[in-house]
Design a protein around this motif. Structure first.
Motif, mmCIF file in Angstrom:
data_model
loop_
_atom_site.group_PDB
_atom_site.id
_atom_site.type_symbol
_atom_site.label_atom_id
_atom_site.label_comp_id
_atom_site.label_asym_id
_atom_site.label_seq_id
_atom_site.Cartn_x
_atom_site.Cartn_y
_atom_site.Cartn_z
ATOM 1 N N LEU A 48 -6.692 1.569 -10.645
ATOM 2 C CA LEU A 48 -6.418 1.973 -9.268
ATOM 3 C C LEU A 48 -5.835 0.820 -8.460
ATOM 4 C CD1 LEU A 48 -9.641 4.058 -8.546
ATOM 5 C CD2 LEU A 48 -7.356 4.925 -9.064
ATOM 6 N N TRP A 49 -6.344 -0.378 -8.698
ATOM 7 C CA TRP A 49 -5.827 -1.548 -7.965
ATOM 8 C C TRP A 49 -4.384 -1.840 -8.376
ATOM 9 C CZ3 TRP A 49 -5.583 -4.236 -3.900
ATOM 10 C CH2 TRP A 49 -5.120 -5.545 -3.889
ATOM 11 N N ARG A 50 -4.067 -1.706 -9.656
ATOM 12 C CA ARG A 50 -2.692 -1.931 -10.095
ATOM 13 C C ARG A 50 -1.739 -0.940 -9.417
ATOM 14 N NH1 ARG A 50 -5.202 -2.729 -15.192
ATOM 15 N NH2 ARG A 50 -4.726 -0.558 -15.807
ATOM 16 N N ARG A 51 -2.190 0.295 -9.276
ATOM 17 C CA ARG A 51 -1.367 1.301 -8.599
ATOM 18 C C ARG A 51 -1.214 1.000 -7.110
ATOM 19 N NH1 ARG A 51 -4.476 6.636 -9.683
ATOM 20 N NH2 ARG A 51 -3.495 7.062 -7.661
ATOM 21 N N SER A 52 -2.195 0.341 -6.530
ATOM 22 C CA SER A 52 -2.228 0.127 -5.077
ATOM 23 C C SER A 52 -1.721 -1.247 -4.662
ATOM 24 C CB SER A 52 -3.669 0.298 -4.567
ATOM 25 O OG SER A 52 -4.208 1.525 -4.961
ATOM 26 N N ARG A 53 -1.488 -2.138 -5.610
ATOM 27 C CA ARG A 53 -1.180 -3.512 -5.244
ATOM 28 C C ARG A 53 0.132 -3.627 -4.459
ATOM 29 N NH1 ARG A 53 -0.177 -8.788 -5.791
ATOM 30 N NH2 ARG A 53 -1.934 -10.188 -6.160
ATOM 31 N N ALA A 54 1.110 -2.789 -4.792
ATOM 32 C CA ALA A 54 2.374 -2.833 -4.051
ATOM 33 C C ALA A 54 2.142 -2.479 -2.583
ATOM 34 C CB ALA A 54 3.391 -1.892 -4.675
ATOM 35 N N ARG A 55 1.260 -1.496 -2.326
ATOM 36 C CA ARG A 55 0.921 -1.147 -0.943
ATOM 37 C C ARG A 55 0.228 -2.300 -0.258
ATOM 38 N NH1 ARG A 55 -1.194 3.543 -2.871
ATOM 39 N NH2 ARG A 55 -3.303 3.019 -2.185
ATOM 40 N N PHE A 56 -0.599 -3.027 -1.003
ATOM 41 C CA PHE A 56 -1.277 -4.187 -0.429
ATOM 42 C C PHE A 56 -0.271 -5.249 -0.001
ATOM 43 C CE2 PHE A 56 -2.880 -8.516 -1.514
ATOM 44 C CZ PHE A 56 -3.711 -8.688 -0.422
ATOM 45 N N VAL A 57 0.686 -5.544 -0.853
ATOM 46 C CA VAL A 57 1.657 -6.594 -0.540
ATOM 47 C C VAL A 57 2.516 -6.211 0.653
ATOM 48 C CG1 VAL A 57 3.653 -7.875 -1.402
ATOM 49 C CG2 VAL A 57 1.679 -7.485 -2.895
ATOM 50 N N SER A 58 3.017 -4.967 0.659
ATOM 51 C CA SER A 58 3.938 -4.564 1.729
ATOM 52 C C SER A 58 3.226 -4.179 3.017
ATOM 53 C CB SER A 58 4.797 -3.389 1.261
ATOM 54 O OG SER A 58 3.989 -2.262 0.958
ATOM 55 N N GLY A 59 2.093 -3.481 2.892
ATOM 56 C CA GLY A 59 1.423 -2.962 4.078
ATOM 57 C C GLY A 59 0.351 -3.851 4.656
ATOM 58 N N VAL A 60 -0.169 -4.772 3.852
ATOM 59 C CA VAL A 60 -1.262 -5.626 4.309
ATOM 60 C C VAL A 60 -0.837 -7.099 4.322
ATOM 61 C CG1 VAL A 60 -3.644 -6.374 3.888
ATOM 62 C CG2 VAL A 60 -2.966 -4.006 3.423
ATOM 63 N N LEU A 61 -0.461 -7.599 3.168
ATOM 64 C CA LEU A 61 -0.210 -9.029 3.031
ATOM 65 C C LEU A 61 0.996 -9.491 3.843
ATOM 66 C CD1 LEU A 61 -1.213 -11.585 1.721
ATOM 67 C CD2 LEU A 61 0.056 -10.989 -0.350
ATOM 68 N N GLY A 62 2.100 -8.754 3.764
ATOM 69 C CA GLY A 62 3.290 -9.145 4.501
ATOM 70 C C GLY A 62 3.075 -9.198 6.000
ATOM 71 N N PRO A 63 2.607 -8.100 6.624
ATOM 72 C CA PRO A 63 2.345 -8.138 8.070
ATOM 73 C C PRO A 63 1.290 -9.174 8.466
ATOM 74 C CG PRO A 63 2.456 -5.876 7.293
ATOM 75 C CD PRO A 63 2.457 -6.743 6.065
ATOM 76 N N HIS A 64 0.286 -9.365 7.620
ATOM 77 C CA HIS A 64 -0.750 -10.349 7.939
ATOM 78 C C HIS A 64 -0.166 -11.762 7.936
ATOM 79 C CE1 HIS A 64 -4.867 -11.821 8.310
ATOM 80 N NE2 HIS A 64 -4.561 -12.746 7.426
ATOM 81 N N PHE A 65 0.693 -12.038 6.975
ATOM 82 C CA PHE A 65 1.341 -13.347 6.912
ATOM 83 C C PHE A 65 2.180 -13.587 8.167
ATOM 84 C CE2 PHE A 65 4.826 -16.064 4.901
ATOM 85 C CZ PHE A 65 4.103 -17.229 5.047
ATOM 86 N N GLU A 66 2.867 -12.563 8.635
ATOM 87 C CA GLU A 66 3.646 -12.705 9.876
ATOM 88 C C GLU A 66 2.738 -13.065 11.045
ATOM 89 O OE1 GLU A 66 5.987 -9.273 10.692
ATOM 90 O OE2 GLU A 66 6.956 -9.254 8.719
ATOM 91 N N GLN A 67 1.599 -12.372 11.158
ATOM 92 C CA GLN A 67 0.689 -12.645 12.267
ATOM 93 C C GLN A 67 0.113 -14.048 12.177
ATOM 94 O OE1 GLN A 67 0.065 -11.320 15.046
ATOM 95 N NE2 GLN A 67 -1.644 -12.660 15.600
ATOM 96 N N VAL A 68 -0.242 -14.497 10.972
ATOM 97 C CA VAL A 68 -0.757 -15.862 10.804
ATOM 98 C C VAL A 68 0.305 -16.877 11.198
ATOM 99 C CG1 VAL A 68 -1.486 -17.561 9.077
ATOM 100 C CG2 VAL A 68 -2.500 -15.276 9.076
ATOM 101 N N CYS A 69 1.561 -16.618 10.852
ATOM 102 C CA CYS A 69 2.641 -17.532 11.219
ATOM 103 C C CYS A 69 2.790 -17.624 12.733
ATOM 104 C CB CYS A 69 3.958 -17.088 10.585
ATOM 105 S SG CYS A 69 4.025 -17.345 8.795
#
Length: 494
Positions: free
Chosen positions: A346-367
């Protein structure tokens, strides 16, 4: 005199100094303070430590009826004062006066933790405290108690001292205990690798209890262990982190229709950051969202962020990373997570959503946070006064450009000169093409006669790295600023 800070307390220097100063107030008369913050930020540990250091009294309120709370308070006060048995109170007027009478010769803290529980059972309690602290009242004037009201229900605590609330104007301290920022969170978790630290922060944020109590000090050993860590902690039904995002909404008494608020959060987590996009996602009219968005904002679950270039454009961001992770990753596969042993699939199927929907926007906010609060001033030519995101119109090409980081300063005439514009990429090596895009956007801002646009620096923020030709260009041209993960975690201004 500052009270001795407990050796096992992590950070919280600012909060400890503020509480120490409150207790060190030499003026006669009882004083009132309000301490708020989301659950699991360490408020209870902070206030219990204050009471231990200053010889104060701590009362942890429970959900219950008035009589039960008064009985519990009487029992604890009896123990604190050395009375032969519990102290009986007829009502809260008598109980509050007893609290004010705990000290007449030196200032001591008296803490009522989870104050909203008591008010839910007796809505008149703030008015009772207001009257107890009225000027020229002997019980108040002869007391040296520092009464501290603490709570985790952010919407309630935000109203406690606002508008026409009974306690408005009575408090000498209003302290909010925030989550740890990305740098402090990495130190607290003991994660040295910047990639691992940022990814961990994108999931659990800076809530201290998530490491010690919820994850039982289980932390990712490095980038290669991150996926396994997510599977064995956040995605494991046996872990307290698994349902925590749901419980965060249940903690707020103003969120009556939980399905509505979960849908709003799901819309934002799916990338629908504007009001119209949220309404379209939910199949509602835009006007229907005014109340739920306001309530979520009052609860501290979402943040309203204006477009720095357009006064009439606002975006919404989820303030708690774990809530974003839940709605972007977990909620779509919730039933599978509860009933399957193959969580890794399930995590392998969801990891792309994590990168695009969670990690990317979070990195922008931290910056943006780092730029505003931690970047050395020479990096952008002056101290950043605002660091936000914005949209720049391109009339010639009939399009618009999203700018991830926009940095403004503040000059002597109270104007906001533009210091820099920046682009953020998590999983992409940045090259000269990114700088050329920023140059085109800067030219548009110059044409719009934005103050400082001609000299605005061009900033590239990357979680992966920079192409050699970009590094060489930055060495030649001071207007190009490169910020990598190591910079975000390097000690500097706070």
């Amino acid at each position: 005199m500052t009270l001795e800070r407990p050796a096992r307390m992590f950070d919280r220097d600012r909060e400890w100094k503020a509480l120490s100063a409150f207790i060190d107030d030499p003026r006669p008369g009882a004083t009132l303070g309000v301490v708020s913050g989301r659950r699991r930020q360490g408020k209870t540990f902070l206030l219990r430590s204050l009471c231990e250091a200053a010889g104060g009294f701590y009362f942890p309120a429970d959900e219950g009826i008035d009589r039960e709370s008064l009985n519990k308070l009487g029992a604890l006060l009896g123990q604190f004062t050395g009375a032969p048995g519990p102290i009986a109170f007829e009502g809260w007027h008598q109980a509050v006066d007893a609290l004010l009478g705990l000290s007449h010769d030196r200032r001591i803290p008296v803490v009522i933790d989870e104050f909203p529980y008591l008010v839910r059972a007796n809505p008149s309690l703030p008015s009772i405290i207001q009257n107890a602290l009225a000027p020229l009242r002997p019980e108040r004037d002869n007391s040296r108690v520092g009464l501290l009201l603490c709570g985790s229900a952010m919407s309630f605590m935000g109203r406690l001292l606002s508008g026409n609330a009974p306690l408005r104007g009575r408090a000498g301290l209003e302290l909010m205990v925030p989550t740890l920022d990305h740098r402090l969170a990495a130190e607290f978790w003991g994660v040295d690798d910047p990639v691992t630290a940022l990814m961990t922060h994108a999931v659990v944020g800076g809530t201290p209890a998530y490491r010690s109590d919820f994850a039982r000090d289980d932390k990712p050993a490095g980038p290669d262990d991150f996926d396994a860590w997510v599977i064995r902690t956040v995605l494991s039904p046996a872990s307290p982190l698994f349902r925590e995002a749901r419980y965060l909404l249940a903690d707020e008494p103003d969120l009556h229709d939980s399905s509505l608020y979960h849908s709003v959060l799901a819309a934002i987590a799916s990338g629908n950051a504007q009001r119209g996009a949220i309404a379209s996602y939910m199949g509602r009219k835009t006007g229907d969202l005014a109340h739920p968005l306001t309530v979520l904002e009052d609860c501290g679950l979402i943040v309203r962020e204006p477009d720095v270039f357009k006064d009439n454009r606002t975006t919404f961001r989820i303030a708690e990373p774990l809530v974003t992770f839940y709605h972007a990753v977990m909620r779509p596969i919730w039933s599978d997570l509860e009933f399957t042993d193959d969580t890794a699939r399930l995590w392998r199927r969801s990891r792309a959503r994590f990168v695009s929907g969670v990690l990317g926007p979070h990195f922008e906010q931290v910056c943006r946070f780092w730029t505003r609060h931690m970047a050395p001033p020479e990096l952008f030519g002056d101290y950043p006064n605002v660091a936000g995101a914005g949209t720049v119109n391109d009339p010639t090409n009939r399009t618009s450009h999203e700018v991830d980081v926009v940095v403004f300063g503040l000059d002597d005439d109270n104007r906001r000169p533009l210091l820099a514009i920046g682009e953020v990429k998590w999983g992409e090596t940045m090259g000269l093409g990114h700088v050329e895009r920023l140059r085109r956007i800067r030219a548009l801002l110059v044409a719009q006669k934005r103050l400082g646009a001609e000299t605005a620096r061009l900033a590239c923020y990357s979680g992966t790295g920079f192409a050699p030709e970009l590094v060489e260009a930055a060495a030649r041209e001071p207007e190009i600023v490169l910020v990598g993960l190591t910079d975000l975690y390097r000690a500097g201004p706070t």
